[in-house]
Motif scaffolding. Structure first.
Motif, mmCIF file in Angstrom:
data_model
loop_
_atom_site.group_PDB
_atom_site.id
_atom_site.type_symbol
_atom_site.label_atom_id
_atom_site.label_comp_id
_atom_site.label_asym_id
_atom_site.label_seq_id
_atom_site.Cartn_x
_atom_site.Cartn_y
_atom_site.Cartn_z
ATOM 1 N N ARG A 270 0.838 -1.211 0.000
ATOM 2 C CA ARG A 270 0.000 0.000 0.000
ATOM 3 C C ARG A 270 0.868 1.255 0.000
ATOM 4 O O ARG A 270 0.677 2.164 -0.807
ATOM 5 C CB ARG A 270 -0.901 -0.030 1.256
ATOM 6 N N ASN A 271 1.875 1.279 0.868
ATOM 7 C CA ASN A 271 2.708 2.474 0.961
ATOM 8 C C ASN A 271 3.618 2.641 -0.258
ATOM 9 O O ASN A 271 3.659 3.707 -0.881
ATOM 10 C CB ASN A 271 3.565 2.411 2.237
ATOM 11 N N LEU A 272 4.336 1.579 -0.606
ATOM 12 C CA LEU A 272 5.302 1.704 -1.716
ATOM 13 C C LEU A 272 4.602 2.062 -3.020
ATOM 14 O O LEU A 272 5.092 2.886 -3.792
ATOM 15 C CB LEU A 272 6.098 0.403 -1.893
ATOM 16 N N SER A 273 3.457 1.440 -3.261
ATOM 17 C CA SER A 273 2.804 1.659 -4.561
ATOM 18 C C SER A 273 2.237 3.082 -4.681
ATOM 19 O O SER A 273 1.955 3.545 -5.774
ATOM 20 C CB SER A 273 1.714 0.624 -4.804
ATOM 21 N N VAL A 286 10.487 -1.459 -17.568
ATOM 22 C CA VAL A 286 9.300 -1.876 -16.815
ATOM 23 C C VAL A 286 8.839 -0.685 -15.976
ATOM 24 O O VAL A 286 9.656 -0.038 -15.306
ATOM 25 C CB VAL A 286 9.625 -3.065 -15.870
ATOM 26 N N ASP A 287 7.547 -0.369 -16.036
ATOM 27 C CA ASP A 287 7.014 0.694 -15.171
ATOM 28 C C ASP A 287 7.099 0.215 -13.732
ATOM 29 O O ASP A 287 6.664 -0.903 -13.420
ATOM 30 C CB ASP A 287 5.541 0.987 -15.517
ATOM 31 N N HIS A 288 7.611 1.054 -12.838
ATOM 32 C CA HIS A 288 7.697 0.666 -11.423
ATOM 33 C C HIS A 288 6.343 0.169 -10.899
ATOM 34 O O HIS A 288 6.283 -0.753 -10.096
ATOM 35 C CB HIS A 288 8.127 1.863 -10.573
ATOM 36 N N LYS A 289 5.289 0.784 -11.364
ATOM 37 C CA LYS A 289 3.961 0.433 -10.809
ATOM 38 C C LYS A 289 3.600 -1.028 -11.099
ATOM 39 O O LYS A 289 2.828 -1.637 -10.372
ATOM 40 C CB LYS A 289 2.881 1.382 -11.321
ATOM 41 N N ASP A 290 4.181 -1.592 -12.151
ATOM 42 C CA ASP A 290 3.836 -2.977 -12.505
ATOM 43 C C ASP A 290 4.398 -4.010 -11.523
ATOM 44 O O ASP A 290 4.049 -5.188 -11.581
ATOM 45 C CB ASP A 290 4.314 -3.299 -13.927
ATOM 46 N N TYR A 291 5.301 -3.568 -10.645
ATOM 47 C CA TYR A 291 5.821 -4.498 -9.634
ATOM 48 C C TYR A 291 4.852 -4.667 -8.465
ATOM 49 O O TYR A 291 5.057 -5.516 -7.605
ATOM 50 C CB TYR A 291 7.173 -4.011 -9.093
ATOM 51 N N PHE A 292 3.839 -3.819 -8.413
ATOM 52 C CA PHE A 292 2.915 -3.871 -7.274
ATOM 53 C C PHE A 292 1.519 -4.198 -7.782
ATOM 54 O O PHE A 292 1.016 -3.561 -8.688
ATOM 55 C CB PHE A 292 2.871 -2.501 -6.570
#
Ligand code: A3P
Length: 327
Positions: A270-273, A286-292
């Protein structure tokens, strides 16, 4: 949907003549994009990743204090990286605006040995790792990494393992997100087939997991086997276990002062994303958001057919038989 229609923008392949010659002698296959895989030391790699593995073998000089975070892709690597960074940095950056996790994605802070650090050369510039411990990550199976570490290095290795079916579903979502396409059942079927045959990037899954499972039983002081599901169910106990293993146990004072909860909160999905850096930036195309995504155990139930489920269960049961490991 044929992923060949949407080729991924991969980094330039720098494959040496020596590696090309080695590849020509190895078993080969291709993924859903038609991108070629070869099987080296029992594990399936893209050609440029194999070059990274060989560069790593040739050039990596382990140090006793090194920490290596290992995982099969989509098993919770990002979480493990964030937790380890937060643990090691906790006294320096408590509640400060310059915490590394606030300005970079965990994958930017803890690069992969074979995919990032050694992808192009066996003698990369390691000056950015001048503080100790040096923190690296890998998706290589343990036996391949140990060829380089040998007995000479007592460095610590932490492995994050996850249920096979959730790993598979996470992979499917990730592939579709990376290619910017709608979720497509035919891609899931393809990934399921590759997962079950073992011929998937870094597969076979079961060989990967078993290499670290056995390593952790043989040498528990140097290989820690963690599980995504346990981390979710009992986060306090597991983060303390990780801290103990890394030699940076929480003091009573730290516990009383809420350090454990702060780290868990900082590293939560929740926090990191929600951080700007993870909403907007990219790494390795890779978009960072795709890791979450979801942080759920058992999400596979929403997507796998009973046939798909049974097939994985049967394979995993057979392959892990006698190992003492259940997935
Ligand atoms: P789901 O797709 O099932 O949600 P990896 O980091 O190895 O690529 O694994 C990705 C999986 O870990 C994804 O699972 C993702 O949502 C989950 N994940 C990423 N960051 C996380 C975090 N901070 N806490 C818990 N799970 C996280």
């Amino acid at each position: 949907m044929d992923l060949k229609e949407r080729p991924l923008n991969v980094r330039g392949d720098k494959i040496s003549e020596e590696t090309k010659s080695l590849i020509s002698s190895l078993p080969s296959d291709a993924d859903g994009q038609g991108k070629k895989l070869c099987k080296y030391q029992g594990c399936w790699y893209y050609y440029n990743t194999l070059q990274g593995v060989l560069n790593f073998h040739r050039g990596f000089q382990p140090q006793d204090t090194d920490i290596i975070l290992a995982s099969f892709p989509k098993s919770g690597t990002t979480w493990l990286k964030a937790l380890t960074v937060a643990l090691l940095e906790r006294s320096k950056h408590r509640s400060s605006d310059d915490h590394p996790l606030l300005s970079d994605n965990p994958h930017g802070i803890v690069p992969f040995l074979e995919i990032d650090v050694y992808i192009e050369s066996s003698s990369p510039d390691l000056s950015k790792f001048s503080s100790f411990p040096r923190l690296f990550s890998t998706h290589m199976p343990l036996h391949t990494m140990q060829e380089t570490l040998k007995d000479s290095s007592p460095c610590k290795i932490v492995y994050m393992c996850r249920y096979a079916k959730d790993t598979l579903i996470s992979w499917w979502f990730f592939v579709c997100a990376m290619h910017k396409i709608e979720l497509d059942k035919s891609i899931l079927e393809y990934i399921h087939k590759s997962f079950c045959s073992g011929a998937i990037y870094y597969g076979p899954f079961w060989e990967h997991v078993l290499s670290y499972w056995r390593g952790s039983l043989e040498d528990p002081n140097h290989v820690l086997f963690m599980r995504y599901e346990e981390m979710k169910a009992e986060p306090r106990d597991q983060i303390k276990r990780l801290a103990d293993f890394l030699g940076c146990s929480f003091t009573k004072e730290e516990e009383d002062n809420g350090f454990v909860e702060e780290i868990l909160d900082l590293c939560s999905l929740r926090n990191l994303s929600c951080l700007e850096v993870n909403k907007t930036r990219r790494i390795n195309n890779v978009d960072h958001k795709d890791y979450f995504r979801k942080w759920e155990v058992g999400d596979w139930k929403n997507y796998l057919t009973p046939e798909m489920e049974n097939k994985i269960d049967m394979i995993i049961q057979e392959k892990l038989q006698g190992s003492g490991l259940k997935l």
